[in-house]
Design a protein around this motif. Structure first.
Motif, short mmCIF file in Angstrom:
data_model
loop_
_atom_site.label_atom_id
_atom_site.label_comp_id
_atom_site.label_asym_id
_atom_site.label_seq_id
_atom_site.Cartn_x
_atom_site.Cartn_y
_atom_site.Cartn_z
N PRO A 15 0.84 -1.20 0.00
CA PRO A 15 0.00 0.00 0.00
C PRO A 15 0.88 1.25 0.00
N ASP A 16 0.34 2.37 -0.46
CA ASP A 16 1.10 3.62 -0.49
C ASP A 16 1.56 4.05 0.90
N SER A 17 0.84 3.64 1.92
CA SER A 17 1.19 4.03 3.29
C SER A 17 2.29 3.17 3.91
N ALA A 18 2.73 2.13 3.21
CA ALA A 18 3.76 1.25 3.75
C ALA A 18 5.09 1.98 3.85
N LEU A 19 5.92 1.50 4.74
CA LEU A 19 7.25 2.05 4.93
C LEU A 19 8.29 1.02 4.52
N VAL A 20 9.33 1.46 3.82
CA VAL A 20 10.38 0.53 3.38
C VAL A 20 11.75 1.07 3.76
N ALA A 21 12.69 0.16 3.91
CA ALA A 21 14.04 0.49 4.33
C ALA A 21 14.93 0.88 3.14
N LEU A 22 16.12 1.31 3.46
CA LEU A 22 17.08 1.77 2.46
C LEU A 22 17.39 0.70 1.42
N ASP A 23 17.50 -0.56 1.83
CA ASP A 23 17.82 -1.61 0.86
C ASP A 23 16.74 -1.76 -0.21
N VAL A 24 15.51 -1.51 0.15
CA VAL A 24 14.43 -1.55 -0.83
C VAL A 24 14.53 -0.35 -1.77
N LEU A 45 14.99 13.16 -4.30
CA LEU A 45 14.34 11.95 -3.80
C LEU A 45 13.64 12.33 -2.50
N PRO A 46 12.41 11.85 -2.29
CA PRO A 46 11.71 12.19 -1.05
C PRO A 46 12.53 11.82 0.18
N ALA A 47 12.47 12.65 1.19
CA ALA A 47 13.19 12.39 2.43
C ALA A 47 12.53 11.26 3.21
N PRO A 48 13.33 10.47 3.88
CA PRO A 48 12.76 9.39 4.70
C PRO A 48 12.23 9.92 6.02
N ARG A 49 11.54 9.06 6.74
CA ARG A 49 11.03 9.38 8.08
C ARG A 49 11.88 8.62 9.09
N LYS A 50 12.23 9.28 10.16
CA LYS A 50 12.95 8.63 11.26
C LYS A 50 11.89 8.01 12.15
N ILE A 51 11.80 6.68 12.17
CA ILE A 51 10.74 6.03 12.94
C ILE A 51 11.19 5.58 14.33
N SER A 52 12.50 5.55 14.53
CA SER A 52 13.05 5.28 15.86
C SER A 52 14.48 5.80 15.87
N ALA A 55 16.27 3.70 13.10
CA ALA A 55 15.54 3.22 11.92
C ALA A 55 14.97 4.38 11.11
N THR A 56 15.26 4.35 9.81
CA THR A 56 14.77 5.35 8.88
C THR A 56 14.03 4.61 7.77
N ARG A 57 12.85 5.11 7.39
CA ARG A 57 12.05 4.44 6.37
C ARG A 57 11.45 5.46 5.40
N TRP A 58 11.20 4.99 4.18
CA TRP A 58 10.57 5.80 3.14
C TRP A 58 9.14 5.34 2.93
N HIS A 59 8.24 6.29 2.62
CA HIS A 59 6.85 5.97 2.29
C HIS A 59 6.79 5.46 0.86
#
Length: 69
Positions: A15-24, A45-52, A55-59
């Motif tokens: 889904p568009d709301s999913a979060l993925v890691a740098l390797d993805v 490139l869109p900036a990632p979100r810091k989730i912890s 851990a950094t993830r992209w939407h």
């Protein structure tokens, strides 16, 4: 050679709301980790979100919009 991340293989099904890691992100864009971070710094490139703390993830939706452009 590293295995392709499952999230990258199933990227179209996420889904568009999913979060993925740098390797993805590196897999779907075809660029290196360093290039991903340079693109984020440039704003191309869109900036990632810091989730912890570590851990950094992209939407997924933002990555799809970037890839479609």
């Amino acid at each position: 050679m590293a295995a392709i991340p499952t999230s990258a293989v199933n990227f179209d099904d996420l889904p568009d709301s999913a979060l993925v890691a740098l390797d993805v992100v590196t897999t779907v864009t075809g660029v290196s980790k360093a290039t991903v971070w340079r693109m984020v710094q440039r704003g191309s490139l869109p900036a990632p979100r810091k989730i912890s703390l570590r851990a950094t993830r992209w939407h997924v939706g933002e990555l799809r919009a970037f890839l479609a452009a």
